[in-house]
Design a protein around this motif. Structure first.
Motif, mmCIF file in Angstrom:
data_model
loop_
_atom_site.group_PDB
_atom_site.id
_atom_site.type_symbol
_atom_site.label_atom_id
_atom_site.label_comp_id
_atom_site.label_asym_id
_atom_site.label_seq_id
_atom_site.Cartn_x
_atom_site.Cartn_y
_atom_site.Cartn_z
ATOM 1 N N ASN A 246 0.811 -1.230 0.000
ATOM 2 C CA ASN A 246 0.000 0.000 0.000
ATOM 3 C C ASN A 246 0.845 1.282 0.000
ATOM 4 N N GLN A 247 1.987 1.175 -0.596
ATOM 5 C CA GLN A 247 2.846 2.361 -0.684
ATOM 6 C C GLN A 247 2.245 3.351 -1.683
ATOM 7 N N VAL A 248 2.291 4.639 -1.350
ATOM 8 C CA VAL A 248 1.721 5.686 -2.198
ATOM 9 C C VAL A 248 2.864 6.456 -2.873
ATOM 10 N N TYR A 249 2.776 6.544 -4.186
ATOM 11 C CA TYR A 249 3.747 7.306 -4.968
ATOM 12 C C TYR A 249 3.052 8.561 -5.477
ATOM 13 N N ARG A 250 3.689 9.700 -5.297
ATOM 14 C CA ARG A 250 3.128 10.967 -5.754
ATOM 15 C C ARG A 250 4.126 11.608 -6.732
ATOM 16 N N VAL A 251 3.605 11.992 -7.892
ATOM 17 C CA VAL A 251 4.455 12.639 -8.898
ATOM 18 C C VAL A 251 3.674 13.796 -9.499
ATOM 19 N N ILE A 252 4.401 14.679 -10.170
ATOM 20 C CA ILE A 252 3.815 15.819 -10.865
ATOM 21 C C ILE A 252 3.532 15.423 -12.307
ATOM 22 N N THR A 253 2.483 15.954 -12.862
ATOM 23 C CA THR A 253 2.115 15.692 -14.256
ATOM 24 C C THR A 253 3.322 15.935 -15.179
ATOM 25 N N ASN A 254 3.457 15.007 -16.164
ATOM 26 C CA ASN A 254 4.535 15.039 -17.168
ATOM 27 C C ASN A 254 5.884 14.632 -16.598
ATOM 28 N N SER A 255 5.907 14.125 -15.358
ATOM 29 C CA SER A 255 7.154 13.619 -14.781
ATOM 30 C C SER A 255 7.157 12.097 -14.882
ATOM 31 N N PRO A 256 8.325 11.467 -14.921
ATOM 32 C CA PRO A 256 8.372 10.001 -14.916
ATOM 33 C C PRO A 256 8.006 9.452 -13.536
ATOM 34 N N SER A 257 7.471 8.245 -13.531
ATOM 35 C CA SER A 257 7.071 7.600 -12.270
ATOM 36 C C SER A 257 7.587 6.176 -12.260
#
Length: 1312
Positions: A451-462
């Motif tokens: 249940n780890q949550v990853y947060r990224v900004i739009t147009n960034s790699p994930s």
């Protein structure tokens, strides 16, 4: 065997994949409870030199599950640590600590090896050689003092005792000061001190070699060496006393060319191991001191690894490789010459790894491969061990197979874990590597926290992690939102370690992701969450401010951010904190500076931070004095800001923006541009325009495009700068919407069809994998479509087609997502070939003497075998029909007329009358011409003739002249006669009455009488056939004038005379185009200025010259250009000489040369007008009178001298000082021509001897000495008889009372 190798290669590939996957989870949490064979983690170096003053520590650390136990061998036998109280093994490790205090350290020297063992295998360390460091004393020796001659070389040997490790050598004096080293004096690698040549200052008695031993930090000293440098004189005395030698060189320090002190000989050898440092040394002797240089034969020195030491006497190459082997030449040079020495370097190599064996984790029944790839020179020997036992001595295992550097383990079972050792050795060293094979049967484990949550900004790699462990290796599968299976492909990438990568995260990528790890022992899943956040954007940036002192400045900074993120606003001044001043007020979206002062100037930056990103903007503040309100300034608008994409669909998107400042000019419109980052990065294309009152645009999109948008605003001043690009928007791939354009089908060779098209652009492709389906079939033939699919080409060649038949052609686009629309059918034709038939029924209709019409029947369509281009008519004049032209016309060439299309007739203009023509026709297609039709001959009727070839005027007189002409070049029929018309031309260029005369064809000359004198006449002559008269040949000429005469004629030997023959003077003649001879009348005459040449010229040539040369000589013709003239005067000719003269015209376009006949003209020999004073009569008479006077004076002088006997001339001169007869001296300008001019000795006198006779050889002062003969005498009356004599003898014993008599010739010269 090949089958086994291929299986092994396949297994190696599979195993390398499994091994890389199983190496991931080797961390304490995963290994807890998992068995693992031992692995050596720390060990001492192979060569361990210890200091006897400290304990010996031999490291050996290892890990494993269960924890391994340790044991040691020394010199190949078991070393019982517990029995030696001085040896301690650290708890939980194999590290030995040996206390050697109070013991002989030598007892513990030897080769040690550590063994780490647990239930799953045994690992071994390297062989560790333990040696004690040594610093022995210098052996006692008696060192003799050295005496050496100035200028020669010298070597002082050091020879330190062998230590462990070897000592560091340096030379010092008694005061412990290092001896200075330079190009002349240097220390060799072995420590010896070399002098290339010795100087007097090298004399000293304290050359001391020191050896420093690093481990013990002790320094040993050699006995001092005394060196005395003697000059040659001192050396001579010493040597003479010893050896009774008495002859020595006089040079105290003789120069000598270079030679080598070390190494000796012309060549030497050097061996170095790969990876070590190569040092080559050359030390030379010589005076002056030689300079050193290095080069490698057949190659260049490795610049990045090479260095020069010891004044270039040492070449150092680090990290030696095989390419460094070869011949190295060191060269010593001074002004007396050079010397070379070649060092042959060989590179060997201790074993080194290409790929060391790697640990394997295998599941039961799997197959694994261990590879031990090494290299070396000589080639290393590879031996395999298992758990420290040589494989040949280990228990037999049928699942194990050894093939040189490879061990193949097939169908491994639980409990067969072991540690394998690979030992590679040659004469220069060895390598040992441990690699365990751990056989495990483990269900999958997911190591990533749930249940780890990853947060990224739009147009960034994930990157979404899914770290797993299991044996066999688990298979990783990803799902989105529990139902969508994710495949590796754009925009997703699944890495080998299970990580899921999203290249450019979009809001639709947010959600729950599930990774599932599966092997044959179970399944395990894990959930992670991705949240794609909107970027933080500054919508309204602070603007540049110019504020008056004491006023307030307001900077706005309005920000948009993701609602779930908490922003933090920070203001900076000049990239530092704001001043701690209450005048600065910070609000949520602004900064206010009250009561602005000068020190407030600077750059203010607002920074909006969130936990994921930030944005910033800056503006400057300028503080000024109060100024009047400025005038309104109109400028381009500022760029739009805050571009947002909404209402996103597959084929459209809504773009909104915030307009920038209009700068007092309303915005007229907005231009929206896009950039395709996938197909055409950095290229912006105009997309659409919207009115200036709108801030929204609905944009229609194409599939498979990585869009970025920007906006430009336009007012009456112009366009703004482009806005910042919007975020990237990717449309999904789809089948193509268009097919290729410009489709053609055309054969290039017989039997082929080339189908070509213009390919789609990347923008039109709509998706990856763009291809073209090409279909074709013969038109009007019942057959199926043939097809082929191609990519990255724009044409397809179809072979084996019939000749020039129509084909139906289609080209359809397709990609990985489907086919484009149904393609349009176009018609093409296969390749053409040459026509096979010729036109029939060729008919020629002759209309007149120059025009004919030809008719033919067209060929059949199938015989054309291509696209009909037309018909080519070939015709040629064979000969004329006149009896004088019955032979074939050799100069006539084929004439060709092409009649396009399906013509059946055509006109043949420009024919020559009264001629026989031959004609044939060929059909023409795009490939070429068909066969010719049968030859067809036809005749042209008679026509009017051409003009007479020439018309010349001969023998003009007062009232008559003669005309001569030639027949036309082209009769164009049978001539029947000539018509002559002539008429006078008066001074107003008006014509007089015309007279006409007819002549039969055989007459070509006529004399016209009863003409008026000095009148210009115009003559028109034409030829006639039965068809009428042809064109005229026109000439103008005049009769002779009655009163016109030439200038005076000069004949040889006579003066100028009046001419007796009148010369015609013709006015300028207006010539008709010449068809006859180029030159007409050619006349020559002579005037005072030179040879006068005149001629008639009718040709078109521009290069006309008068050429002349001396008659009967072999000289080349000289020429003078006379273009545009009809007369010329040759000047500068030699009088009394005859010249050949002619006029020539050269054709500039070819070698044709026209010339008149050659005439001889003689230039009379006339007296020159130049006056030569030497030939004038008065001058000759004057000179004769002067000579006669001088002769009379000389005769009188001699008569008086000879009266009563001869007497010295000098006495006569002294008695008669007549200045007119005294010769002039050359030095002072006085008269004395006959004084002594040879050696200033007195001349012999002319005295009478005692016997009363006069000796002829003593009369040197008489004219006898200056005459032609030796017998000259005088008569009694004083007249001179005989000849002058050239005899001039002198006797030094006589006096200087007499002088030479003046020569009559010299006297004459003096007066003249």
């Amino acid at each position: 065997m090949d089958f086994q190798l291929s299986i092994g290669a396949l297994l190696m590939t599979l195993l390398s994949h499994m091994t890389s996957a199983l190496e991931v989870p080797l961390d304490p949490k995963v290994l807890e409870g998992l068995p693992q064979p031992p692995t050596i983690t720390l060990q001492s170096p192979k060569d361990y030199i210890f200091d006897p003053r400290e304990n010996i520590v031999i490291h050996c650390e290892a890990k494993g599950k269960p924890h391994p136990s340790f044991s040691w061998t020394r010199n190949g036998t078991h070393f019982d640590v517990e029995k030696d109280s001085k040896v301690l093994m650290k708890p939980g490790s194999g590290t030995l600590v040996i206390d050697i205090s109070g013991e002989k350290a030598e007892a513990y020297e030897g080769t040690y090896q550590c063994t780490a063992h647990n239930d799953h295998g045994t690992a071994v360390s390297n062989n560790i050689v333990i040696r004690q460091s040594r610093s022995p004393l210098w052996s006692k020796e008696r060192i003799e003092a050295i005496t050496v001659q100035l200028g020669i070389s010298l070597v002082l040997q050091c020879r330190p005792p062998a230590g462990l490790p070897p000592p560091v050598i340096f030379w010092m004096d008694n005061n412990f000061q290092k001896l200075p080293l330079d190009k002349r004096v240097s220390q060799a690698l072995n420590g010896d001190l070399y002098f290339s040549n010795v100087l007097a200052e090298d004399t000293r008695n304290d050359y001391i070699c020191y050896a420093r031993f690093p481990h013990t930090q002790t320094i040993q000293q050699k006995q001092p060496i005394s060196v005395t440098v003697q000059e040659i004189d001192t050396m001579n005395e010493t040597v003479a006393a010893l050896y009774n030698v008495t002859t020595f060189s006089a040079n105290p320090a003789r120069e000598q060319g270079p030679g080598f002190l070390t190494p000796l000989g012309a060549t030497s050898t050097k061996m170095v191991l790969r990876g070590e440092t190569l040092q080559l040394e050359c030390i030379a002797e010589g005076l002056p001191t030689p300079d050193m240089s290095w080069q490698k034969d057949g190659g260049e020195l490795p610049t990045s690894r090479v260095s020069f030491l010891n004044y270039k006497k040492t070449l150092k190459i680090s990290d030696v490789g095989e390419a460094d082997a070869g011949d190295y030449t060191c060269t010593a040079t001074n002004r007396l010459g050079t010397a070379d020495h070649v060092i042959k370097v060989t590179v060997k190599a201790a074993p080194f790894w290409i790929s060391a064996p790697r640990n394997l984790i295998l599941a039961p029944n799997e197959t694994g491969i261990l590879t031990c790839r090494v290299s070396g020179d000589p080639k290393p020997e590879i031996r395999w061990f298992v758990n420290g036992i040589l494989l040949e001595n280990a228990p037999e295992d049928h699942t194990r197979k050894v093939d040189d550097d490879t061990v193949i383990l097939s169908n491994v079972q639980s409990g067969s874990s072991a540690v394998y050792q690979c030992n590679a050795s040659n004469e220069f060293g060895y390598l040992i590597a441990n690699a365990f094979v751990n056989v495990l049967a483990e269900p999958p484990r997911v190591l990533t926290p749930p249940n780890q949550v990853y947060r990224v900004i739009t147009n960034s790699p994930s990157l979404l992690d899914c770290a797993t462990f299991g044996s066999p290796i688990p298979t990783i599968t990803w799902f989105k939102d529990g139902k969508i299976s994710i495949k590796s492909g754009d925009p997703y990438v699944i890495h080998e370690n299970g990580t899921l990568e999203i290249n450019v995260a979009q809001s639709q990528n947010s959600g729950k992701y599930t990774c599932i790890a599966t092997n044959n022992l179970g399944i395990k899943e894990n959930h992670v969450f991705l949240e794609v956040k909107e970027p933080t954007r500054i919508l309204k940036q602070p603007e540049y401010k110019v504020v008056q002192r004491g006023m307030s400045a307001v900077f706005e900074c309005k920000v948009k951010h993701d609602p779930s993120l908490v922003p933090t606003m920070t203001w900076l001044k000049n990239n530092g904190e704001l001043p701690d001043d209450e005048r600065f007020e910070v609000d949520t979206d602004s900064l206010v500076i009250k009561d602005v002062m000068d020190e407030d100037e600077g750059t203010y930056t607002c920074i909006m931070n969130t936990s994921l990103d930030q944005d910033s903007a800056s503006a400057m503040l300028t503080v000024v004095e109060a100024t009047p309100t400025p005038a309104i300034v109109y400028e381009k608008p500022d760029p739009a800001t805050d571009l947002e994409l909404t209402d996103q669909t597959e084929r459209s998107v809504q773009l909104t923006w915030i307009p920038g400042d209009e700068h007092n000019s309303p915005t007229q419109k907005f231009l929206i541009q896009y950039e395709d980052l996938l197909h055409q990065p950095s290229v912006w294309v105009n997309m659409t325009e919207v009115p200036g009152t709108s801030t929204t645009a609905h944009l229609n999109l194409s599939p498979f495009i990585y869009y970025s948008f920007r906006v430009l605003a336009k007012n009456q001043v112009g366009y703004s700068q482009p806005s910042q690009a919007s975020r990237q928007y990717r449309t999904n791939p789809a089948a193509p919407d268009d097919n290729p354009s410009d489709v053609h089908g055309e054969g290039t060779e017989p039997g082929n069809l080339v189908i070509s098209w213009r390919s789609l652009t990347g923008f039109q492709s709509n998706g990856p994998g763009l291809e073209y389906k090409v279909l074709w079939r013969q038109k009007d033939v019942d057959q199926e479509w043939s097809s082929t699919t191609v990519a990255n080409v724009t044409q397809v060649v179809v072979t084996g087609t019939p000749i020039f038949v129509p084909y139906e052609i289609k080209v359809q686009s397709l990609n990985d997502y489907g086919s484009g629309p149904e393609a349009e059918v176009i018609i093409g034709y296969s390749g053409e070939d040459l026509p096979t038939s010729a036109p029939d029924d060729v008919l020629v209709l002759v209309h007149n003497s120059t025009l004919a019409e030809v008719h033919w029947e067209p060929v059949s369509a199938h015989s054309i075998r291509g696209k009909l281009k037309g018909y080519k008519v070939y015709y040629r004049r064979e000969r004329g029909l006149h009896k004088t032209e019955e032979e074939a016309d050799q100069e006539s060439q084929d004439q060709v007329l092409t009649f396009s299309g399906n013509s059946t007739e055509g006109s043949l203009p420009g024919l020559q009358p009264y001629s026989l023509y031959n004609l044939f026709i060929r059909v023409l297609n795009s490939k070429g011409e068909g066969p010719p039709s049968p030859d067809k001959q036809f005749e042209t009727p008679e026509g009017v003739p051409g003009p007479p070839s020439f018309l010349n005027v001969l023998n003009p007189s007062l009232d008559s002249l003669t005309l001569e002409w030639g027949p036309p070049l082209n009769n164009n029929g049978r001539l029947i006669g000539y018509t002559l018309k002539y008429q006078p031309v008066n001074n107003t260029v008006e014509m007089g009455p015309v007279k006409m005369m007819e002549f039969p064809v055989n007459e070509t000359t006529v004399t016209l009488d009863n003409l008026n004198s000095s009148v210009l006449y115009k003559f028109d002559l034409s030829a006639k056939t039965i068809k009428g008269a042809g064109a005229n040949t026109t000439r103008e000429a005049s009769t002779v004038m009655e009163t016109t005469h030439t200038g005076p004629t000069i004949e040889a030997g006579k003066g100028p005379t009046e001419p007796t023959t009148p010369v015609t003077q013709s006015p300028p003649v207006h010539k008709a185009p010449s068809v006859g001879p180029v030159f007409g009348t050619f006349n020559t005459s002579v005037s005072e200025e030179g040879a006068v040449i005149s001629w008639e010229y009718f040709g078109p040539h521009k290069n006309v010259y008068v050429e002349y040369t001396v008659e009967n000589s072999k000289e080349d013709w000289k020429k003078e250009s006379v273009n545009g003239s009809h007369s010329h005067v040759l000047k500068g000719l030699k009088p009394g000489t005859s010249y050949k003269v002619r006029v020539v015209a050269r054709d500039p376009a070819g070698p044709t040369l026209h010339s008149t006949k050659e005439e001889v003209v003689t230039v009379p020999a006339v007296p020159s007008r130049h006056v030569d004073i030497a030939t004038q009569g008065w001058f000759i008479g004057l000179m004769c009178a002067i000579a006669l006077l001088i002769l009379v004076l000389l005769i009188v002088c001699f008569i008086k001298r000879n009266k009563g006997g001869k007497y010295p001339v000098k006495e006569k001169e002294e008695a008669h000082q007549d200045p007119e007869i005294q010769p002039m001296k050359e030095d002072d300008g006085t008269f004395g021509e006959y004084s002594d001019t040879e050696d200033h000795k007195p001349l012999k006198g002319s005295r009478t001897p005692s016997n009363g006779t006069v000796r002829r050889d003593e009369s040197d002062d008489s004219l006898v000495d200056y005459g032609e003969g030796g017998d000259g005498q005088f008569n009694e009356d004083g007249s001179f008889i005989g000849q002058y004599s050239g005899k001039k003898e002198k006797d030094t014993h006589e006096g200087n009372e007499s002088s030479e008599a003046p020569s009559p010739v010299n006297a004459m010269n003096s007066f003249v």
